[in-house]
Scaffold this active site. Structure first.
Site, short mmCIF file in Angstrom:
data_model
loop_
_atom_site.label_atom_id
_atom_site.label_comp_id
_atom_site.label_asym_id
_atom_site.label_seq_id
_atom_site.Cartn_x
_atom_site.Cartn_y
_atom_site.Cartn_z
N LYS A 192 0.86 -1.20 0.00
CA LYS A 192 0.00 0.00 0.00
C LYS A 192 0.88 1.23 0.00
CE LYS A 192 -4.27 1.00 -0.40
NZ LYS A 192 -5.00 0.53 -1.57
N SER A 392 -8.83 -0.92 -5.00
CA SER A 392 -9.13 -0.55 -3.61
C SER A 392 -10.64 -0.45 -3.41
CB SER A 392 -8.40 0.74 -3.24
OG SER A 392 -7.03 0.50 -3.03
#
Length: 624
Positions: A192, A392
């Site tokens: 991330k 996401s």
């Protein structure tokens, strides 16, 4: 005195009201006049002109009333579905003798959108209708479209070099250290990397590995697609050693492109117009290079979408944000309300969710997901169609899908969550300001952006991030019928292309929106033509802006027109502004996010006006 002040306020209020009424009347009359003009262009035999002076997007950003009043430059964005519909119709419409694609100021698109438009151009060509492309300096994305044309033209003063995806990324760690800002980062997922610019001065090995895989895959797909569409183009040589190719042509990039089969003809716009006139007809007496044109907007408007249908198409495009949002962003309340209203007002039998989003707010993503779950509870099949980007939060909202379609170059995955909270205790100390106060519990005043967070709130926030990540894993596990441990392996915030995502089980099939609609129709036992878009119709300001764009003959240098070097510099400036704008929005929006910021570099490259102004301000501060 109070009486005089009260009377004065009343008069000022009346004056403001009269001004507002006058402005509304003026814009109402202007809208009526422009609306009447917009019906004027007749569709006669000629060339359908796609003058792509902006990016191709899933859902254009809505023009606001303030933007119109301020005289702010309103750039054009082209809706993907409208281009696809226009080219589908052009293939069989006898009035369309050719298709012209003007890519001088093309603003780019995600690879999946480029693939779909290029395929439609190829279908028009296979139907026996010429497709002619023109540009001054083709970008990689622009050339992806031009490669499907029958003839590629380029201005002799221009030239094309291919750069491939990738480039520099901004890292703010040094700056925020100098300013004394403390960026508190909470995340789950070693890939991330959206938060890395705030805690590092360079890319982590994990982020670099993920980026190399993503960009390498996109580049390979682009190269294969161009080579297949245009076998004679010597792309490999121009990619491997551009300096040698250009030097062999005496520094004339346009001639190097012509020799290498990158383009077919060199000529300015007048020469290009004369060539088109040979095919579709024209009158040199009107203007040099004049040819018979079919207006794109009029052609699209002549084929309106259905107002009612049994298959409801819901669009989640742009960043997912809390509350309501206009076109170009996906407000959690806006999209969920559209679903609920669609269920209440329409005799829906199925829903197709079209996703083109990097994600955003977890709260908003969950609202959209729950609305889809309610539709599913009522027995409606849910089919997901992923466009250029469904990462996401864009993947979060896709989890209710019974089947997920994507393209080989769709960017998806990025299953991970993060949060960033900036505090300014060190910044205040630099200017002699301190903080103090009384606290009744460990959470009093927390998270305190002035005095900094404490270990208790840090532990609480990190715990909520980990809980949100586990929710994400569970949603995907149940939807994809995969063990949670397996989802965690392919999650960790890592971004995947459509091909690997399909192999991993994140995607079921390859296909476009029309393929997803056909699947929904099959499951619901209805006709695929029975569709209705569950979305707000564009307001009159958007229609006025569209008419202004249609009537404007001015070349806007801000949209990337110019020679090769100008075009390349414009593109890099847009990417830098997008990166800075993303940073500003991340620090000012929802604290807990499921969002892929690193995906932006693979898509449209036209930054917002506010992002460009912020970039200019920062450059001015450092003397550039």
């Amino acid at each position: 005195m109070r009486l005089v002040k009260g009377a004065w306020k009343l008069l000022v209020g009346i004056k403001d009201a009269l001004v507002l009424v006058a402005m509304l009347l003026f814009f109402g009359a202007l809208f009526a006049a422009l609306n009447a003009r917009s019906r004027a262009p007749a569709i006669r035999d000629g060339a359908l002109v796609l003058d792509l002076d902006g990016p191709i997007v899933e859902q254009p950003e809505e023009v606001t009333f303030t933007q119109l009043l301020s005289g702010q430059q309103v750039g054009r964005e082209y809706r993907l579905r409208d281009i696809v519909r226009a080219l589908d119709a052009a293939r069989t419409d006898d009035r369309v003798k050719a298709v012209v694609v003007d890519l001088e100021r093309f603003g780019g698109a995600y690879p999946a959108a480029l693939r779909e438009v290029a395929a439609k151009l190829a279908e028009v060509k296979r139907a026996g209708k010429p497709v002619l492309a023109w540009g001054i300096a083709y970008t990689d994305g622009g050339y992806r479209l031009a490669a499907s044309a029958s003839e590629i033209w380029m201005d002799p003063q221009g030239g094309t070099l291919f750069s491939g995806p990738g480039g520099s990324q901004l890292y703010y760690k040094g700056l925020i250290d100098k300013l004394g800002v403390n960026a508190h980062v909470y995340r789950v997922g070693k890939f991330k990397s959206a938060v890395e610019p705030y805690i590092r001065a360079d890319q982590s090995p994990e982020a670099r590995a993920a980026s190399e895989a993503l960009y390498g895959g996109l580049f390979e797909q682009w190269r294969n697609a161009v080579q297949q569409a245009r076998p004679k183009a010597q792309v490999a040589a121009l990619l491997a050693n551009p300096a040698q190719v250009v030097q062999a042509a005496g520094g004339d990039v346009a001639q190097a492109n012509l020799r290498g089969g990158i383009v077919d003809r060199l000529g300015d716009k007048v020469a290009f117009g004369r060539r088109v006139a040979q095919i579709v007809g024209g009158d040199d007496g009107k203007a040099a290079g004049f040819y018979n044109k079919i207006d794109y907007d009029a052609f699209v408007d002549a084929k309106p979408l259905p107002k009612t249908g049994k298959i409801g198409i819901v669009t989640v495009a742009g960043t997912i944000v809390d509350g309501k949002a206009s076109g170009g962003s996906a407000g959690g309340d806006t999209v969920s309300d559209q679903i609920y209203k669609g269920l209440a007002k329409n005799d829906l039998k199925a829903i197709v969710l079209r996703v083109d989003s990097p994600g955003g707010s977890v709260l908003a993503s969950e609202k959209i997901r729950l609305a889809l779950v309610e539709a599913k509870r009522r027995g409606l099949p849910i089919v997901v169609s992923m466009g250029g980007l469904a990462a996401s939060g864009g993947y979060w909202v896709s989890t209710p899908g019974d089947v997920i379609f994507a393209e080989p170059d769709t960017i998806t995955g990025s299953i991970g969550i993060f949060g960033v909270i900036p505090t300014f205790e060190n910044t205040l100390v630099k200017v002699g300001i301190t903080t103090d106060g009384v606290r009744t519990t460990p959470l009093s005043g927390q998270p305190d952006i002035l005095a900094g967070t404490n270990p208790v709130i840090d532990a609480v926030i990190q715990s909520t991030i980990e809980h949100g990540y586990m929710q994400f894993l569970t949603r995907v596990s149940q939807s994809r019928r995969l063990p949670v441990a397996r989802v965690n392996e392919i999650g960790q915030g890592r971004v995947w292309l459509g091909g690997p995502a399909r192999q991993l089980g994140l995607v079921d099939r390859f296909g476009s929106l029309s393929d997803a609609v056909a699947e929904a129709a099959r499951r619901a036992k209805v006709k695929p033509e029975e569709i209705v878009y569950l979305e707000k119709q564009p307001g009159f300001t958007a229609q006025i802006a569209r008419q202004f764009n249609r009537d404007s003959d001015d070349d806007d240098a801000g949209m990337g027109s110019g020679d090769l070097m100008s075009r390349m510099a414009w593109q890099q400036r847009q990417l830098a502004a997008l990166a800075i704008g993303d940073a500003r929005r991340m620090l000012s929006g929802a604290a807990v996010r499921a969002q892929c910021l690193e995906c932006a570099g693979a898509g449209p490259v036209v930054a917002r006006g506010g992002d460009l102004r912020l970039l200019d301000l920062l450059l001015a501060k450092v003397g550039l």
